[in-house]
Design a protein around this motif. Sequence first.
Motif, short mmCIF file in Angstrom:
data_model
loop_
_atom_site.label_atom_id
_atom_site.label_comp_id
_atom_site.label_asym_id
_atom_site.label_seq_id
_atom_site.Cartn_x
_atom_site.Cartn_y
_atom_site.Cartn_z
N TYR A 1 10.53 12.26 9.52
CA TYR A 1 9.26 11.71 9.97
C TYR A 1 9.23 11.52 11.32
N ARG A 2 10.36 10.88 11.87
CA ARG A 2 10.32 10.92 13.38
C ARG A 2 10.29 11.77 14.37
N LEU A 3 11.25 12.92 13.87
CA LEU A 3 11.09 14.12 14.67
C LEU A 3 9.72 14.78 14.55
N GLN A 4 8.79 14.54 13.64
CA GLN A 4 7.79 15.21 13.38
C GLN A 4 6.38 14.45 13.94
N GLY A 5 6.96 13.41 14.49
CA GLY A 5 5.94 12.30 15.26
C GLY A 5 5.17 11.53 14.27
N ARG A 6 5.67 11.42 13.21
CA ARG A 6 5.12 10.68 11.92
C ARG A 6 5.76 9.39 11.79
N VAL A 7 4.86 8.27 11.69
CA VAL A 7 5.19 7.02 11.40
C VAL A 7 4.95 6.45 9.97
N VAL A 8 5.70 6.65 9.00
CA VAL A 8 5.32 6.65 7.73
C VAL A 8 5.78 4.91 7.48
N THR A 9 4.79 4.17 7.00
CA THR A 9 5.17 2.79 6.42
C THR A 9 5.14 2.59 5.10
N VAL A 10 5.38 1.44 4.67
CA VAL A 10 5.13 1.17 3.03
C VAL A 10 3.95 0.90 2.79
N LEU A 11 2.97 0.57 3.74
CA LEU A 11 1.45 0.41 3.34
C LEU A 11 0.99 1.83 3.10
N ASP A 12 1.44 2.67 4.00
CA ASP A 12 1.05 4.03 3.97
C ASP A 12 1.36 4.63 2.53
N LYS A 13 2.44 4.50 2.02
CA LYS A 13 3.00 4.97 0.59
C LYS A 13 1.94 4.23 -0.31
N PHE A 14 1.70 2.98 -0.31
CA PHE A 14 0.91 2.29 -1.28
C PHE A 14 -0.48 3.09 -1.16
N VAL A 15 -1.20 3.24 -0.09
CA VAL A 15 -2.21 3.85 -0.46
C VAL A 15 -2.48 5.16 -0.73
N LYS A 16 -1.32 6.02 -0.58
CA LYS A 16 -1.20 7.42 -1.12
C LYS A 16 -0.83 7.15 -2.59
N LEU A 17 -0.17 6.16 -3.13
CA LEU A 17 -0.11 5.91 -4.49
C LEU A 17 -1.24 5.63 -5.27
N ALA A 18 -2.10 4.71 -4.56
CA ALA A 18 -3.17 4.50 -5.13
C ALA A 18 -4.11 5.70 -5.35
N GLU A 19 -4.05 6.76 -4.42
CA GLU A 19 -4.95 8.00 -4.57
C GLU A 19 -4.20 8.77 -5.47
N LYS A 20 -2.92 8.90 -5.76
CA LYS A 20 -2.20 9.59 -6.52
C LYS A 20 -2.24 9.38 -8.04
N GLN A 21 -1.98 7.87 -8.16
CA GLN A 21 -1.99 7.51 -9.64
C GLN A 21 -2.75 6.05 -9.71
N PRO A 22 -4.06 6.44 -9.50
CA PRO A 22 -4.77 5.06 -9.40
C PRO A 22 -5.12 4.23 -10.52
N HIS A 23 -4.71 4.79 -11.87
CA HIS A 23 -4.92 4.04 -12.96
C HIS A 23 -3.52 3.39 -13.57
N LYS A 24 -2.37 3.78 -12.76
CA LYS A 24 -1.09 3.18 -13.41
C LYS A 24 -1.00 1.67 -12.56
N PRO A 25 -0.50 0.78 -13.98
CA PRO A 25 -0.17 -0.52 -13.56
C PRO A 25 0.52 -0.70 -12.55
N PHE A 26 0.04 -1.56 -11.36
CA PHE A 26 0.97 -2.03 -10.14
C PHE A 26 1.55 -3.14 -10.54
N LEU A 27 0.46 -4.02 -10.76
CA LEU A 27 0.80 -5.57 -11.16
C LEU A 27 0.43 -6.14 -12.24
#
Length: 631
Positions: A58-84
Amino acid sequence: MRGWDDIYPLPVPPSWVPGAAVGILSLHFVQKLLFPYFWADLRYLLKVMTYGLRMEMYRLQGRVVTVLDKFVKLAEKQPHKPFLIYEGTVHTYRDVDRRSNRIAQVFLQHEALKKGDTVALLMGNEPDFIHVWFGLAKLGCVVAFLNFNVRFRSLLHCVNSCEPKILVVGADLLGILEEILPKLQKDVSVWIMAKDTTFPSVHTLLDKIETASEDPVPVNRCSANSLKSAVLYIFTSGTTGLPKAAVISHLQILKGAAGLWAFGATSEDIIYITLPLYHSAASLLGIGGCLQLGATCVLKKKFSASQFWSDCRKYNVTVIQYIGELCRYLCNQPVKEGEKNHKVRLAVGNGVRNDVWREFLNRFGAIKICEFYGATEGNICFMNHTGKIGSVGRTNFFYKLFFPFDLIKYDFQKDEPIRNKHGWCEKVKKGEAGLLISKVNAKNPFFGYAGNKRHTEKKLLCEVFKKGDLYFNTGDLMVQDHDNFLYFWDRIGDTFRWKGENVATTEVSDVIAMLDFIQEANVYGVSVPDHEGKAGMASLILKHNASLDLEQMYKQVVTHLPSYACPLFLRVQEKMEMTGTFKQQKFRLVDEGFNPSTITDPLYFLDNAKKAYVLLTKELHEMILSGKMKL
């Protein structure tokens, strides 16, 4: 008549095959004998390297991927899956994403928050803790998690030290807000999780959330420029005084979030979190770990030993989080039928004693105990990937290449590392207790504490083994055995653990010293049989011609200290012993404990049932040792 072997003769293997087979078997036995943990170490190291390489890519590609970024992607990928799942109500990944968007929109419209501003969060375990956390993170704010057990002066200190623009308070903690509101700095805007309020100049949040937009805020608000930028402040009781705001970066969150994955958890797991979310264990390892996996979390308002296993069965929990005390509480519950009737396969945490570890496994079934070691603000972590009872982890040559650390000799009387005639620190031998220090470098940085450069500098050791080197002082004594397993031995300095919390002795001493009949207070921890950590004890020197007012003493500690920090034992002395460097002498007091048969000084015990300090008699002492008196 010819036999079958004459018609179809068996092929004769080459002459080297038997020799190779014997060689392979021999190597296998040698490996089992001399390197019994080779494959377990290799699997663990490969996981560590895989995760590190992914972040490096990620660093070499110039990307800064955070846990929040992962959460937003998961909300798009699996919107109906229970999180809490909280008190039976399911919150999907989409639900949490949209509600956090609403909260972000409210603060975007009503507050002049800039990217990088700090917001303090005083809330208990509930879904809105996570909604507010994520919503503020989407605005690029640094969120400070406040410990709701901390009271008055200590809480005000926490708020002031992180310099927040806003303080958000949960609806069930308004009593605490009422205590500190008059002394809160005027430039701190206060919001409460309610629809209306009787507090002057306090804003309500719930009513505004209902009418807010669910649209995402501009992406540039939450985008991170560096993994080393601060994103959270988590308060920790270190080795000195009041709680300190440990600076938590995106990098630290990513490392913490990988913990469950490293221990073998998957996206199909259901994780049960009963620890408070203001702790890094629950927030980084628990919630962050869920996001790393894309798994489901069952969130509990407060730990309940009596409801623990019924909750696990009800929600099909497969992974639990623990601290040592939690496991002991579960083992102390009355035995019931079907205690092994659950789906829990992993228990991840720290601080469990050997005897409790064994009892837990015998009683509740084949659960893999995943013990680990790590300080909130630290740059070193150990993980017990082999399941060795009592160990916090294991090291080897390759692990030390990635995470360089050492155990050094420590002078308990002077309360400092031992240095030789050349001024360098010395490493302990295997089997000896030494102070754990970890090297600070670009790959393993130490981010320090917010608003206190002096405390940050005090956690660093310079010129340890050579000129120019720099190490983080964990404040923990560890032992490394001849098989390279690591064991926690004790804390140093002015901190001990009780009820799963760090207790800063100087803070307790300061609270006691406020009483007009106290000349001096020396606070330390003492061991109590069958209890994790150490119970608080205070040695007191009374002012001239003053008498001990036990009623005032009780009122003072329960009003100004969290329950786990209130001294369970008091000892009244005529003279305070000091070290050669004029520090309070604790070691002899710790060794003597609280036994009225061997101590001639007056001793007192905090009886929670009577809500008072009472004389510690031999009979009461026996009741405490036998477990008949609840601590």
